[in-house]
Design a protein around this motif. Sequence first.
Motif, mmCIF file in Angstrom:
data_model
loop_
_atom_site.group_PDB
_atom_site.id
_atom_site.type_symbol
_atom_site.label_atom_id
_atom_site.label_comp_id
_atom_site.label_asym_id
_atom_site.label_seq_id
_atom_site.Cartn_x
_atom_site.Cartn_y
_atom_site.Cartn_z
ATOM 1 N N LEU A 34 0.827 -1.206 0.000
ATOM 2 C CA LEU A 34 0.000 0.000 0.000
ATOM 3 C C LEU A 34 0.866 1.263 0.000
ATOM 4 N N ILE A 35 1.941 1.230 0.750
ATOM 5 C CA ILE A 35 2.867 2.377 0.757
ATOM 6 C C ILE A 35 3.487 2.544 -0.630
ATOM 7 N N GLY A 36 3.798 1.412 -1.280
ATOM 8 C CA GLY A 36 4.346 1.454 -2.631
ATOM 9 C C GLY A 36 3.373 2.041 -3.641
ATOM 10 N N LEU A 37 2.071 1.902 -3.392
ATOM 11 C CA LEU A 37 1.057 2.496 -4.266
ATOM 12 C C LEU A 37 0.959 4.008 -4.084
ATOM 13 N N GLY A 38 1.571 4.513 -3.008
ATOM 14 C CA GLY A 38 1.549 5.956 -2.763
ATOM 15 C C GLY A 38 0.815 6.378 -1.506
ATOM 16 N N HIS A 39 0.308 5.418 -0.747
ATOM 17 C CA HIS A 39 -0.420 5.769 0.476
ATOM 18 C C HIS A 39 0.547 6.195 1.584
ATOM 19 N N ARG A 40 0.210 7.304 2.231
ATOM 20 C CA ARG A 40 1.019 7.806 3.337
ATOM 21 C C ARG A 40 0.195 7.966 4.606
ATOM 22 N N GLU A 41 -1.110 7.924 4.470
ATOM 23 C CA GLU A 41 -2.000 8.045 5.629
ATOM 24 C C GLU A 41 -2.805 6.751 5.745
ATOM 25 N N LEU A 42 -2.253 5.802 6.506
ATOM 26 C CA LEU A 42 -2.852 4.476 6.658
ATOM 27 C C LEU A 42 -3.334 4.300 8.087
ATOM 28 N N HIS A 43 -4.444 3.614 8.261
ATOM 29 C CA HIS A 43 -5.011 3.422 9.594
ATOM 30 C C HIS A 43 -5.395 1.962 9.771
ATOM 31 N N PHE A 44 -5.087 1.423 10.939
ATOM 32 C CA PHE A 44 -5.350 0.011 11.245
ATOM 33 C C PHE A 44 -6.672 -0.121 11.986
ATOM 34 N N LEU A 45 -7.493 -1.093 11.593
ATOM 35 C CA LEU A 45 -8.750 -1.386 12.289
ATOM 36 C C LEU A 45 -8.675 -2.776 12.909
ATOM 37 N N GLY A 46 -8.995 -2.867 14.181
ATOM 38 C CA GLY A 46 -8.984 -4.168 14.848
ATOM 39 C C GLY A 46 -8.995 -3.990 16.348
ATOM 40 N N ASN A 47 -8.474 -4.967 17.036
ATOM 41 C CA ASN A 47 -8.322 -4.909 18.483
ATOM 42 C C ASN A 47 -7.122 -5.769 18.830
ATOM 43 N N SER A 48 -6.017 -5.115 19.173
ATOM 44 C CA SER A 48 -4.773 -5.858 19.393
ATOM 45 C C SER A 48 -4.859 -6.796 20.592
ATOM 46 N N ALA A 49 -5.902 -6.625 21.435
ATOM 47 C CA ALA A 49 -6.076 -7.512 22.592
ATOM 48 C C ALA A 49 -6.997 -8.688 22.283
ATOM 49 N N PHE A 50 -7.586 -8.716 21.084
ATOM 50 C CA PHE A 50 -8.578 -9.743 20.760
ATOM 51 C C PHE A 50 -7.941 -11.123 20.630
ATOM 52 N N SER A 51 -6.788 -11.197 19.999
ATOM 53 C CA SER A 51 -6.125 -12.492 19.831
ATOM 54 C C SER A 51 -4.641 -12.256 19.541
ATOM 55 N N ARG A 52 -3.873 -13.333 19.665
ATOM 56 C CA ARG A 52 -2.447 -13.236 19.364
ATOM 57 C C ARG A 52 -2.237 -12.851 17.901
ATOM 58 N N SER A 53 -3.055 -13.380 17.005
ATOM 59 C CA SER A 53 -2.913 -13.063 15.584
ATOM 60 C C SER A 53 -3.156 -11.582 15.318
ATOM 61 N N LEU A 96 -9.549 12.014 6.811
ATOM 62 C CA LEU A 96 -9.672 10.581 6.522
ATOM 63 C C LEU A 96 -8.349 10.000 6.050
ATOM 64 N N PRO A 97 -8.038 8.765 6.448
ATOM 65 C CA PRO A 97 -6.861 8.102 5.873
ATOM 66 C C PRO A 97 -7.125 7.778 4.410
ATOM 67 N N THR A 98 -6.067 7.530 3.652
ATOM 68 C CA THR A 98 -6.261 7.101 2.259
ATOM 69 C C THR A 98 -6.369 5.585 2.165
ATOM 70 N N ALA A 99 -5.952 4.881 3.226
ATOM 71 C CA ALA A 99 -6.036 3.416 3.233
ATOM 72 C C ALA A 99 -6.389 2.928 4.630
ATOM 73 N N ILE A 100 -7.333 1.991 4.683
ATOM 74 C CA ILE A 100 -7.700 1.339 5.938
ATOM 75 C C ILE A 100 -7.233 -0.109 5.866
ATOM 76 N N VAL A 101 -6.391 -0.490 6.817
ATOM 77 C CA VAL A 101 -5.805 -1.827 6.862
ATOM 78 C C VAL A 101 -6.493 -2.589 7.996
ATOM 79 N N CYS A 102 -7.228 -3.630 7.663
ATOM 80 C CA CYS A 102 -8.072 -4.318 8.645
ATOM 81 C C CYS A 102 -7.422 -5.616 9.131
ATOM 82 N N ALA A 103 -7.709 -5.949 10.391
ATOM 83 C CA ALA A 103 -7.094 -7.131 11.006
ATOM 84 C C ALA A 103 -7.602 -8.436 10.419
ATOM 85 N N ASN A 104 -8.788 -8.428 9.799
ATOM 86 C CA ASN A 104 -9.238 -9.613 9.078
ATOM 87 C C ASN A 104 -10.249 -9.214 8.000
ATOM 88 N N ASP A 105 -10.660 -10.178 7.196
ATOM 89 C CA ASP A 105 -11.557 -9.901 6.069
ATOM 90 C C ASP A 105 -12.948 -9.468 6.522
#
Length: 359
Positions: A183-202, A256-265
Amino acid sequence: MKKITMQQIADHLGVSKFVVSKALSGKGGVNEQTRERVIQAASQLGYFNQKNGYVKNVIPSGTALPAPAGKQSVLVLMPNIRFQNKESLYWGRLLEGISRELEAQGLGMIIVSEPRGDNFMNILNPDGILGMIGVGQIATPFLLEVHRIGLPIVLVDHEDPLIPSDTIFANNVDGMARLTNHLIGLGHRELHFLGNSAFSRSFRDRWSGFRSALEENGLTPQSPEDPMLQLEGIDTGAYGDDLQGWLEQRKAAGTLPTAIVCANDSIAMHACSVLSAIGLHVPGDIAVSGFDNIDDAARHTPAITTINVPKESLGQRAVRKLMDRLVHPDAPQEKIMITVETVYRDSTAEPHRKTAEEK
């Protein structure tokens, strides 16, 4: 090494040996808080890492693997949550891998999806069970119940510091780092992660891979206190209102971010629905990516860019590791990483609007 005894644990905590024995045996008569203190102290003192006289249901090294069909089985333990059952697009495929490999070995499978009470092993015949494969997040007391009777354990997509076991994981850190770098290679510089880091080890590992990729590219990841890293109801989709509120607020503020990176599908598909509901287009306004490559991700419109986790292979590898552990009970425990691959689809593209640093 000097043997750690129940009396030493009792002295360490200032309780009686009887209380320690009750807590470690899984019997009643000890409240949950005391039991947790005993388990924690036993772990810290190294009690679970030694041979404690448990009945060891293992096969002597050098002997052939037993496979009398219908007589010996493997216990498959998984919590009964909405997305973690045999109907699930992710866990169902993993169970298929376990089942297929056990069938090839001439062994049966007993699935326990919702153990009730700490003594659920009493309803089973331990003499007919070779070992256990734990799938996903499983409470420590249930794992201790299995460990207590001496069954070898292999955990898939989970590990527990109190339970000596082999573990099987997809390479979540590398997979997410690779996807983020794409995604960074595509030109994205404002990326945001969606999930819960406490939900599981993965999920925690995927957040770690995302964060490291940003830092290596001179970008600043969101704060660990960010609300999008603490989504509640991951397994039910209950976070939808919080996500929509956050997106509407960012949209109004022009941040708004330009890319949202999600913890799962599942989160990625839910995010696409919310974005559509507030008038934003994927990937035209925001790129969205997932992780796992469940079947629905390919059928979704737009099809979700994701990381393919070889779900059947995880299950098959867990069975093979368990068989190996039965033959070599004293070999060092292993954490096995299965390679994952990026699947490029329609939900990601180059950013179509200027980022803050370009304006």
